[in-house]
Motif scaffolding. Sequence first.
Motif, PDB file in Angstrom:
ATOM      1  N   VAL A 167       0.848  -1.204   0.000  1.00 49.64           N
ATOM      2  CA  VAL A 167       0.000   0.000   0.000  1.00 49.64           C
ATOM      3  C   VAL A 167       0.882   1.253   0.000  1.00 49.64           C
ATOM      4  CG1 VAL A 167      -1.641   1.353   1.390  1.00 49.64           C
ATOM      5  CG2 VAL A 167      -2.024  -1.064   1.066  1.00 49.64           C
ATOM      6  N   ASN A 168       1.934   1.227   0.818  1.00 43.91           N
ATOM      7  CA  ASN A 168       2.835   2.378   0.881  1.00 43.91           C
ATOM      8  C   ASN A 168       3.549   2.592  -0.445  1.00 43.91           C
ATOM      9  OD1 ASN A 168       2.164   2.979   3.464  1.00 43.91           O
ATOM     10  ND2 ASN A 168       3.905   1.952   4.396  1.00 43.91           N
ATOM     11  N   ALA A 169       3.969   1.476  -1.074  1.00 43.71           N
ATOM     12  CA  ALA A 169       4.658   1.602  -2.367  1.00 43.71           C
ATOM     13  C   ALA A 169       3.732   2.226  -3.398  1.00 43.71           C
ATOM     14  CB  ALA A 169       5.129   0.233  -2.831  1.00 43.71           C
ATOM     15  N   LEU A 170       2.472   1.797  -3.393  1.00 39.54           N
ATOM     16  CA  LEU A 170       1.513   2.349  -4.355  1.00 39.54           C
ATOM     17  C   LEU A 170       1.225   3.814  -4.039  1.00 39.54           C
ATOM     18  CD1 LEU A 170      -1.064  -0.540  -4.690  1.00 39.54           C
ATOM     19  CD2 LEU A 170       0.150   0.479  -6.571  1.00 39.54           C
ATOM     20  N   GLU A 171       1.012   4.083  -2.751  1.00 41.39           N
ATOM     21  CA  GLU A 171       0.590   5.411  -2.313  1.00 41.39           C
ATOM     22  C   GLU A 171       1.697   6.455  -2.466  1.00 41.39           C
ATOM     23  OE1 GLU A 171      -2.347   5.052   1.050  1.00 41.39           O
ATOM     24  OE2 GLU A 171      -0.880   6.383   1.915  1.00 41.39           O
ATOM     25  N   ASN A 172       2.921   6.038  -2.127  1.00 44.15           N
ATOM     26  CA  ASN A 172       4.002   7.036  -2.088  1.00 44.15           C
ATOM     27  C   ASN A 172       4.941   7.005  -3.278  1.00 44.15           C
ATOM     28  OD1 ASN A 172       3.077   7.833   0.477  1.00 44.15           O
ATOM     29  ND2 ASN A 172       4.194   6.131   1.391  1.00 44.15           N
ATOM     30  N   ILE A 173       4.962   5.924  -4.016  1.00 48.24           N
ATOM     31  CA  ILE A 173       5.908   5.862  -5.140  1.00 48.24           C
ATOM     32  C   ILE A 173       5.201   5.734  -6.484  1.00 48.24           C
ATOM     33  CG2 ILE A 173       7.851   4.593  -6.161  1.00 48.24           C
ATOM     34  CD1 ILE A 173       8.630   3.905  -3.219  1.00 48.24           C
ATOM     35  N   LEU A 174       4.490   4.606  -6.661  1.00 50.20           N
ATOM     36  CA  LEU A 174       3.959   4.332  -7.997  1.00 50.20           C
ATOM     37  C   LEU A 174       2.925   5.357  -8.470  1.00 50.20           C
ATOM     38  CD1 LEU A 174       4.068   2.388 -10.363  1.00 50.20           C
ATOM     39  CD2 LEU A 174       2.279   1.062  -9.301  1.00 50.20           C
ATOM     40  N   ILE A 175       1.888   5.575  -7.661  1.00 53.60           N
ATOM     41  CA  ILE A 175       0.824   6.492  -8.102  1.00 53.60           C
ATOM     42  C   ILE A 175       1.351   7.932  -8.261  1.00 53.60           C
ATOM     43  CG2 ILE A 175      -1.454   7.457  -7.506  1.00 53.60           C
ATOM     44  CD1 ILE A 175      -2.179   4.662  -6.436  1.00 53.60           C
ATOM     45  N   PRO A 176       2.122   8.486  -7.306  1.00 54.12           N
ATOM     46  CA  PRO A 176       2.635   9.841  -7.541  1.00 54.12           C
ATOM     47  C   PRO A 176       3.525   9.943  -8.783  1.00 54.12           C
ATOM     48  CG  PRO A 176       2.975   9.219  -5.269  1.00 54.12           C
ATOM     49  CD  PRO A 176       2.472   8.022  -5.960  1.00 54.12           C
ATOM     50  N   ARG A 177       4.335   8.903  -9.032  1.00 55.05           N
ATOM     51  CA  ARG A 177       5.200   8.936 -10.224  1.00 55.05           C
ATOM     52  C   ARG A 177       4.370   8.915 -11.495  1.00 55.05           C
ATOM     53  NH1 ARG A 177      10.451   5.135  -9.014  1.00 55.05           N
ATOM     54  NH2 ARG A 177      11.194   6.366  -7.265  1.00 55.05           N
ATOM     55  N   MET A 178       3.321   8.117 -11.475  1.00 51.50           N
ATOM     56  CA  MET A 178       2.441   8.060 -12.646  1.00 51.50           C
ATOM     57  C   MET A 178       1.775   9.422 -12.867  1.00 51.50           C
ATOM     58  SD  MET A 178       0.500   4.469 -12.414  1.00 51.50           S
ATOM     59  CE  MET A 178       1.190   2.987 -13.055  1.00 51.50           C
TER      60      MET A 178
END
Lengths: 214, 144
Positions: A167-178
């Motif tokens: 969840v943290n990886a999605l919330e803080n890395i993947l989605i913001p980068r996208m």
Amino acid sequence: MSQFQQILRITRPTKIELIKLKRRIKVARRLHRVLKDRLIILTQELISLIRRSLELRTKVHSELVKCEGLLLDALSISTPQVVEVYANTRYSSVTAIVGSRVVAGVRVPLVELERKEATIDYSAYPLTLHEVGKCYDAVIEDISRLAEMEISIVKLGAEVARIRRRVNALENILIPRMENTIKFLEMKFEEREREDKMRLKKVKELLTRRSQGG
Amino acid sequence: MVNILTNRDIIEAYLREELKVVNRSLPLKRKLLAELLREEYPHVITRDGGIHMFRKSELKLAYELLGDELAGKLYLPIILEVRTDLKETTLVVKDEVAAKLIARVLGLSKYELPLYLYPVHLQELRKKIETLIQYAFTLEGITP
């Protein structure tokens, strides 16, 4: 470049790439939602288990103290041999059935005790001994429940940690980068459009100048 | 890392896999409460081949709350559908008899079908009928 400004590496900044990226961010948001819901349910389950196991552990401790006291009282009336015979003949069998149950995708153990009453002459034993028996019955029941809860806590805890990482990886890395990449692509296309407009204007000017000159 | 993140298929495959992980422990076939009460070791087989056991005391509680007639109509485990498309964590119970049991456990005098539940309700359900319920995660558009 700070973490919040990072973008994904894209082979070519094209409109197709932007459409693909928009579709991908939708999927990533859905995945985030599923994981977050599961995390909420599992965390709640974990907290409730920890609370209940703590209560049960305290109860078991106090019950054990109570049972020891009752046993001492019983031993003042009966001999240790009588107590042992009573303890061994009270039930014809005591079985611990160990199964499993599932909590939001996590398999946790389930322990149930099954006792088969033996046919003994209860009048042959003093009343205090029956009280001791009943007290220890409750303790054994609680201990089996406690074991089940504590193993469940370990299993649920591991799963909560695994999901939280995702969840943290999605919330803080993947989605913001996208999101940043989409913003970057959109800005790039706007810039390209403006450049094209300017170029067309200049060509038009050049053509009019040429036609007037000729 | 970037290559993995940029691959759309990988993210979708991961989402499908995650839904599979959650839903693989759903029962292959549910059983009636009356049927489970007769079993020595009440259980159902799950999709991944494992077993989901029920606590006998909870089955008895459900029987007491529903009575003889409805015990022959209640399929267990009760599936609480987690609606991931809604903003808040919301669980839905569509089965009429299951909704009746849950309403009685929660002490709800009035309810409508489908019965919507929120995390706050789960605490009470966990205390009284934790082995009788299971969660299913649904997502529109993507099937596990």
